[in-house]
Motif scaffolding. Structure first.
Motif, PDB file in Angstrom:
ATOM      1  N   LYS A 190       0.991   4.296   5.106  1.00  0.00           N
ATOM      2  CA  LYS A 190       1.767   3.159   4.610  1.00  0.00           C
ATOM      3  C   LYS A 190       3.230   3.544   4.402  1.00  0.00           C
ATOM      4  N   LYS A 295       4.799  -4.418   3.346  1.00  0.00           N
ATOM      5  CA  LYS A 295       3.472  -4.047   3.860  1.00  0.00           C
ATOM      6  C   LYS A 295       2.393  -5.054   3.441  1.00  0.00           C
ATOM      7  N   ASP A 329       1.583  -3.963   8.886  1.00  0.00           N
ATOM      8  CA  ASP A 329       2.856  -3.436   9.372  1.00  0.00           C
ATOM      9  C   ASP A 329       3.226  -4.133  10.671  1.00  0.00           C
TER      10      ASP A 329
END
Length: 351
Positions: A190, A295, A329
Motif C-alpha cells: 500500500k 487508496k 490503487d
C-alpha cells in the motif's frame, strides 16, 4: 460470449454446447437433440445449413448445434434472430439440459464424483442501460437468476466487479451466496514498496507459461535479456494476470529472437499505456488521483466504471487479527500518463 452484446440466452446456449460436446459419451444426448430437432425448421436457416436434421448421425446433430451457437457469436446480424427464436423455449431447453446432466453425473470418468461448469468471461460484459432503466448486468444475473441457478450441477459464474459495488449487491448475495472476489496479485505494498512474495508469484505465472515451451531456459537471461526487463514487466502489470500475459504477448511480437529485450518490454508498456490513456475520460483523472492518494474508493458509478475498466485495481490482505483488508490503487500503466500526473500534482497542491 460477446462482451459487447450478451444476453442470458447466449449463456444458456454456450453452456449447453460445451456440456453436450464434453459429456456426449457420458450420457444420452437425446433430450437435447430432441429439443433441437423439434425447432430445427425455424432454426436451420440461422445455422446457415440446408441439412435435414432427422437424417443426421448423433455427431452431426451435435455439430449442427455447435454451428448455431457459433453463429450467435460470430454473425451479429443473426444474433437477435436466434435469441427471438430461442427465448420462448429456454425453460424447455433448461429441462432437457438437466435431464442430460443428471444422467452424465451418474457416468462420470473414474475418479470424478461431481460435475462443475465454469462460465468464464462474463465479468467482461459491457454495462448497458436498457429501456427499463436497469442494466443488462441486472437483467442477466438478477432477472434471470432462477434460470442461471437452475442447472443441476455445480456452476461458477464470473460477474462484473462493478455489480459487487452496486445497489444490487445484497440481491446478488441472497441469490448466489458470498461472491469470491479475485483480487490482483499484490506486487507492491500500500505504501508503494516492492512486495516480494507477490512479485515472486507473478514471475511464477510467467515461468509456468514459458516452461510449456522452453522448460530448460532461464527466465532472467534466456527469455528476458535481464532481470530488469522481467521486473519492469511484472510491476507494470499491477498483478493483473490478464494484463501481464497481454504485455508479454506484445513484447514477444516485437522480438525476432530471444531473449526479449528491455526495449521490447518498454514498447509493450507504452502501447498498453496509450490504450489506458484513451480509456480514461476527461473528468476521471481527478478521481484516479484521489484514489492514488487515499487508496480507497467511493461507491458510485464513476468508481465502479473505473473498476470495471481495470483503471482501478483492488488488492486484499489479512491483517494480524485475521481480518480481510481491501485497498485500491491506480493501474501502474496510468501513473506514467501526463494527464494523470497533472491531476495528481493539482490535487497535491491543494493539500
Amino acid at each position: 460470449v460477446d462482451s459487447e452484446d450478451t444476453q442470458y440466452t447466449d449463456i444458456l446456449l454456450a453452456c449447453t454446447r460445451h456440456l453436450l460436446e464434453d459429456l456426449k459419451d457420458s450420457a444420452n444426448p437425446k433430450p437435447l437433440l430432441n429439443w433441437l430437432e423439434s425447432r430445427w425448421q425455424e432454426l436451420k436457416d440461422l445455422a446457415l445449413t440446408e441439412l435435414a436434421f432427422d437424417g443426421l448421425s448423433v455427431e452431426a446433430k451435435i455439430s449442427q448445434y455447435g454451428k448455431l451457437t457459433a453463429n450467435l457469436r460470430a454473425v451479429p446480424t443473426l444474433r437477435q434472430q436466434i435469441r427471438q427464436k430461442i427465448n420462448p423455449h429456454t425453460v424447455t431447453l433448461l429441462k432437457a439440459l438437466n435431464q442430460f446432466i443428471t444422467e452424465a453425473k451418474q457416468n462420470l470418468p473414474a475418479g470424478c464424483t461431481k460435475l462443475a461448469v465454469i462460465a468464464d468471461n462474463l465479468d467482461r460484459i459491457v454495462p448497458v442501460i436498457q429501456e427499463s432503466n436497469q442494466t443488462n448486468h441486472e437483467e442477466i444475473f438478477l432477472d434471470r437468476s432462477e434460470q442461471l441457478t437452475g442447472l443441476k450441477c455445480h456452476i461458477i459464474y464470473t460477474v462484473p466487479i462493478s455489480m459487487l459495488y452496486s445497489k444490487r449487491a445484497n440481491d446478488l448475495r441472497e441469490i448466489y451466496g458470498d461472491a469470491q472476489v479475485l483480487p490482483m496479485i499484490m506486487v507492491r505494498t500500500k505504501e508503494g514498496n516492492l512486495y516480494q512474495p507477490g512479485f515472486n508469484k507473478v514471475k511464477e505465472v510467467i515461468s509456468k507459461r514459458v516452461g510449456q515451451f522452453a522448460p530448460t531456459r532461464s527466465l532472467e537471461t534466456d527469455i528476458f535479456e535481464s532481470p530488469e526487463a522481467l521486473e519492469r514487466l511484472c510491476l507494470m502489470s499491477g498483478g493483473h494476470v490478464r494484463n501481464l500475459l497481454l504485455l508479454i504477448q506484445t513484447a514477444i511480437a516485437r522480438t525476432e529472437t530471444l531473449p526479449i529485450s528491455l526495449r521490447a518490454v518498454q514498447r509493450s508498456i507504452t502501447d498498453a499505456r496509450d490504450t489506458y490513456r484513451r480509456t480514461v475520460q476527461d473528468g476521471q483523472w481527478s478521481v484516479l488521483a484521489d484514489v492514488y492518494r487515499s487508496k480507497q474508493i467511493h461507491n458510485n458509478d464513476q468508481y465502479r466504471q473505473l473498476l470495471f475498466n481495470r483503471c482501478l485495481l483492488e488488492y486484499q490482505y489479512f491483517d494480524d487479527e485475521g481480518e480481510r483488508q481491501c485497498w485500491y490503487d491506480v493501474h501502474p500503466l496510468i501513473k506514467g500518463i501526463r494527464e494523470f500526473k497533472d491531476a495528481y500534482a493539482q490535487l497535491d497542491s491543494q493539500q
